[in-house]
Design a protein around this motif. Structure first.
Motif, short mmCIF file in Angstrom:
data_model
loop_
_atom_site.label_atom_id
_atom_site.label_comp_id
_atom_site.label_asym_id
_atom_site.label_seq_id
_atom_site.Cartn_x
_atom_site.Cartn_y
_atom_site.Cartn_z
N GLU A 108 2.59 28.71 -9.91
CA GLU A 108 3.76 28.61 -9.06
C GLU A 108 4.77 29.67 -9.43
OE1 GLU A 108 5.00 24.60 -9.57
OE2 GLU A 108 3.51 23.86 -8.14
N ASP A 109 5.64 29.99 -8.47
CA ASP A 109 6.63 31.03 -8.69
C ASP A 109 7.68 30.55 -9.69
OD1 ASP A 109 8.95 32.65 -8.46
OD2 ASP A 109 8.08 33.50 -6.63
N PRO A 110 7.80 31.21 -10.84
CA PRO A 110 8.77 30.76 -11.86
C PRO A 110 10.22 30.93 -11.42
CG PRO A 110 7.67 32.77 -12.56
CD PRO A 110 7.04 32.38 -11.28
N ASN A 111 10.47 31.75 -10.37
CA ASN A 111 11.84 31.95 -9.90
C ASN A 111 12.36 30.77 -9.10
OD1 ASN A 111 11.92 34.54 -10.94
ND2 ASN A 111 10.92 35.36 -9.14
N ARG A 112 11.45 29.92 -8.64
CA ARG A 112 11.84 28.86 -7.73
C ARG A 112 12.52 27.74 -8.53
NH1 ARG A 112 8.29 26.69 -2.71
NH2 ARG A 112 9.67 25.04 -2.07
N VAL A 113 13.73 27.35 -8.08
CA VAL A 113 14.49 26.35 -8.82
C VAL A 113 14.56 25.01 -8.11
CG1 VAL A 113 15.91 27.97 -10.10
CG2 VAL A 113 16.62 27.27 -7.83
N ASP A 114 14.20 24.96 -6.83
CA ASP A 114 14.46 23.73 -6.08
C ASP A 114 13.50 22.61 -6.41
OD1 ASP A 114 12.37 25.07 -4.94
OD2 ASP A 114 12.83 24.46 -2.89
N LYS A 115 12.52 22.87 -7.28
CA LYS A 115 11.62 21.80 -7.69
C LYS A 115 11.85 21.38 -9.13
CE LYS A 115 7.58 23.49 -6.32
NZ LYS A 115 6.19 23.47 -5.86
N LYS A 116 12.97 21.83 -9.70
CA LYS A 116 13.29 21.45 -11.08
C LYS A 116 13.56 19.96 -11.16
CE LYS A 116 13.52 25.59 -13.06
NZ LYS A 116 12.17 26.06 -13.34
N ASP A 117 13.27 19.37 -12.36
CA ASP A 117 13.36 17.93 -12.53
C ASP A 117 14.75 17.38 -12.22
OD1 ASP A 117 10.78 17.58 -13.08
OD2 ASP A 117 10.99 17.27 -15.23
N PHE A 118 15.81 18.12 -12.61
CA PHE A 118 17.15 17.53 -12.48
C PHE A 118 17.56 17.33 -11.03
CE2 PHE A 118 19.00 21.57 -11.45
CZ PHE A 118 18.36 22.51 -12.25
N TYR A 119 16.87 17.99 -10.09
CA TYR A 119 17.19 17.74 -8.69
C TYR A 119 16.65 16.38 -8.24
CZ TYR A 119 18.88 22.44 -7.85
OH TYR A 119 19.60 23.59 -7.87
#
Lengths: 180, 167
Positions: B153-164
């Motif tokens: 997966e793209d490491p730049n992508r933040v919208d799937k981070k756990d805190f969301y």
């Protein structure tokens, strides 16, 4: 009687034989009903946009008759489809070549967030390289959704100040993307 | 002309290369041989120019990554003889730290883009290639994405981070 509904005039001073309003509002109305979109279509959403342009849905009703396939004099960049990382500089250049005032719609999951393509080669949303005004959800969105996004842009255009470009907020936004 | 039987093909190669080329198997009747990078150009030249075999068409050059093997990176050649409608597959395995292999552009001009693609995705360095740089990925990419060590997966992508998701 005709059932055609007319849009209300903007707020202003009215009297016998004259009507005065602010230049902002007059220009806003003019701009919002004569948007020239630049379609940047790379995949399925682009096909859906073709339906939006065709006779059944007819985007031209909103004053978007003249699709411009050149950034010259286009106001609205409509990005429809998957943007690969290799395509990102091209998209950015097209945006930079557009003159102010300019607006951007990201149509569909891919343009908005990379969609299902969470991979090394696909840009995870065009807002990584250019600022976006309206996101249209869907994969691909129906023509109605694209029209809704377009009407949202019109609402933006209508209510914005005449020189959005000189606003500190807008300048800060562009600076964030390294534009000027 | 009829398809060359695998036995005949094995014999022709063994006569010329002895133990330098080993037969790996014949999956779906496709003869697969393995060799080293010292012999690969000689073997390709022989297969291409031999009067009977005539493997004149280079179908593909690609690579594969087996992280659990000692020689991790494999370079795969597919050849096709248009006159006899015979195919052959050749594999060369390289160790991870030393991924040099001679370029096949001396035999086929078409190897140029195939080798660039293989370099782009696996980091195999083809010595003697006229223009070995990335072809499909962005120029400033530092990794080789088809290697098994590359994150899917793209490491730049933040919208799937756990805190969301309150995790």
């Amino acid at each position: 009687m005709s059932d055609i509904q007319l849009v209300d005039a903007p707020a202003g001073v009215e009297g016998a034989g004259f009507f005065a309003t602010s230049l902002d509002k007059a220009i806003g109305i003019a701009r919002s009903n004569s948007l020239w979109p630049l379609p940047f279509a790379t995949s399925c959403c682009g096909i859906e946009f073709m339906a939006t342009m065709a006779s059944h849905y007819d985007l031209s009703r909103f004053g978007a008759e003249r699709l411009s396939f050149s950034p010259r004099q286009a106001d609205l960049l409509m990005v429809m489809g998957t943007i690969s990382k290799k395509m990102a500089p091209v998209l950015r250049q097209v945006y930079l070549q557009m003159a102010e005032p300019r607006w951007v719609i990201a149509v569909g999951a891919c343009a908005s967030s990379g969609g299902i393509f969470d991979t090394y080669s696909v840009l995870q949303g065009i807002d990584e390289v250019i600022p976006v005004d309206v996101y249209v959800p869907g994969c691909p969105p129906r023509p109605e959704a694209i029209i809704d996004g377009f009407m949202n842009i019109q609402e933006l255009v209508k209510t914005e100040t005449l020189r959005r470009r000189s606003e500190p907020k807008y300048q800060a936004l562009l600076a964030k993307y390294g534009i000027q | 002309m009829a398809k060359i039987p695998n036995e005949q093909l094995i014999k022709a190669i063994a006569d010329k290369f002895d133990t330098q080329v080993t037969v790996v198997g014949e999956p779906y009747e496709l003869l697969t041989v393995e060799t080293g990078r010292e012999q690969i150009i000689d073997l390709l030249t022989f297969l291409k120019t031999d009067a009977e075999l005539k493997f004149a068409f280079l179908t593909d050059i690609t690579a594969i990554h087996y992280p659990e093997q000692e020689k991790q990176i494999g370079v795969i050649y597919h050849l096709h003889s248009l006159t006899t409608n015979t195919r052959i597959r050749i594999k060369v395995f390289l160790t991870d730290g030393d991924v040099h292999i001679p370029s096949a552009t001396v035999l086929w001009d078409g190897a140029n883009w195939m080798e660039r693609e293989t370099y782009d995705f696996f980091g195999v360095i083809f010595d003697g290639h006229p223009d070995l740089r990335r072809i499909l990925n962005v120029d400033d990419m530092t990794a080789f994405p088809m290697r098994k060590e590359f994150p899917l997966e793209d490491p730049n992508r933040v919208d799937k981070k756990d805190f969301y998701f309150g995790r």
